[in-house]
Scaffold this motif. Sequence first.
Motif, PDB file in Angstrom:
ATOM      1  N   SER A  71       3.951  48.953 -16.237  1.00  8.67           N
ATOM      2  CA  SER A  71       3.096  48.830 -17.421  1.00  8.67           C
ATOM      3  C   SER A  71       2.024  47.761 -17.232  1.00  8.67           C
ATOM      4  N   THR A 128       5.129  46.364 -24.375  1.00 14.29           N
ATOM      5  CA  THR A 128       5.588  47.632 -23.801  1.00 14.29           C
ATOM      6  C   THR A 128       6.967  48.022 -24.316  1.00 14.29           C
ATOM      7  N   GLU A 185       1.983  49.917 -25.175  1.00 14.85           N
ATOM      8  CA  GLU A 185       2.288  51.105 -24.372  1.00 14.85           C
ATOM      9  C   GLU A 185       3.721  51.563 -24.635  1.00 14.85           C
TER      10      GLU A 185
END
Length: 400
Positions: A196, A201, A304
């Motif tokens: 990532s 994340t 993300e």
Amino acid sequence: MKLEFPKEIERFGAIRFGGLQKIFELDSGGKTNGKSTRSASAIQNVSSEALSEIESQMAIVVPVRNERLKLIEGVLCGIPHPCLIVVVSNSPRSPIDRFRMEEDALRDFCIFVSKEALIAHQKDPLIAKAFAETGYTNILNEQGEVHDGKAEGMIIGTVLAWLAGKKYVGFVDADNYFPGAVEEYVRVYAAIFALSRSPFTMARIAWHSKPKIVESKLFFRKWGRTSAQTNSLLNRLLAHYTGFETEIIKTRNAGEHAMSMDLATSIDYSSGYSIEPYHIVNLIEKFGGIVESTSPDLMNKSVEVYQVESRNPHLHEAGDEQHIEGMYYLAMQVLYHSPICPEELRTEIYQEMRQKGYVGNGSPPAKPRYFPPIQTIDRSLFTEAIKGAQYAKIIKEKIR
Ligand code: GDD
Ligand code: MG
């Protein structure tokens, strides 16, 4: 580990939801050899050296409530050695002290594998005192104890991991029959953090399958009973705002998931088994740009969300129909009560709740409890309040 890059990405405000990723090789070999983990290829390679490096910065929280000791032991043995294990138990202490038995089992495990692990009881008065003194009081019941519930246990675990200075936190259920599956989940978390690009994340596991005996044969069922329904609710929420139908969300209730500590301490939580569907709802509330964000400073960051399909089948203690229905009702509640839920979807959800008999005519749906970000807790006050506990001593050694 070799895993594919998400082929499909839905961008939503500051969030990038990645489509389901497949794993091609569980162990892709030792060293990175100076090569970057990220490459332009559709298949990403994370060396075992890179995985270990991330694992040493990761805590794995195991929420436990009255599970069989043999299962817990298997789960512990599946967690890669470099990770810090944090067990949070809500098992009964009488007439038999189940928690004492879990402590003993964990102690033996730690002696055999030469490592230290944290174990705390959900009703530990020191933890309750620490939450009371730091104003994190939604988590406390009228008797001043931490509420029952899986989410409440996970929050305690996350706070302890945060105090221990870990950069990542992951969760695995304690009732898993396959230690190899647990190992795979943790390796996946580490691989995602290695790949990532964002400090915010989340990695969510979609089980490959759940084995069941059907007509005296093993059948590997792909979709659980509530999964398709809850995924569809969340996908319809996304589609409402983007104007494009989507099937991107495949991990509505991912009990097996992990977050960077920056993300885990920034989001809100909801109680019990509603926690995982609420992750998605709360991310959209906070970072989706639909309603005014309660964390505007984070709006310019990218969040993300990765979803990875495991290779091992998932076999755990089967819950009964009522338990499964209860989980679906909770997933509906978090969406129903969210300010981002479009009115038409809210009406449909209500009708379905009525039809399934979850709510009576005209009565409002139940509402889970909500908890503010862990970041709002004063670290030193919390640390001071728990200082007499054994887990606090281990934390102190870890951060020294
Ligand atoms: N500390 C703590 N406190 N742990 C709890 C509590 C609690 O009050 N209640 C349950 N647990 C533990 C269980 O012992 C188990 O390790 C884990 O939380 C999951 O609980 P299960 O009762 O086994 O849940 P499930 O198998 O029905 O559902 C799981 O998978 C779902 C996805 O299908 C959970 O992980 C769900 O959260 C998840 O959505
Ligand atoms: Mg289970």
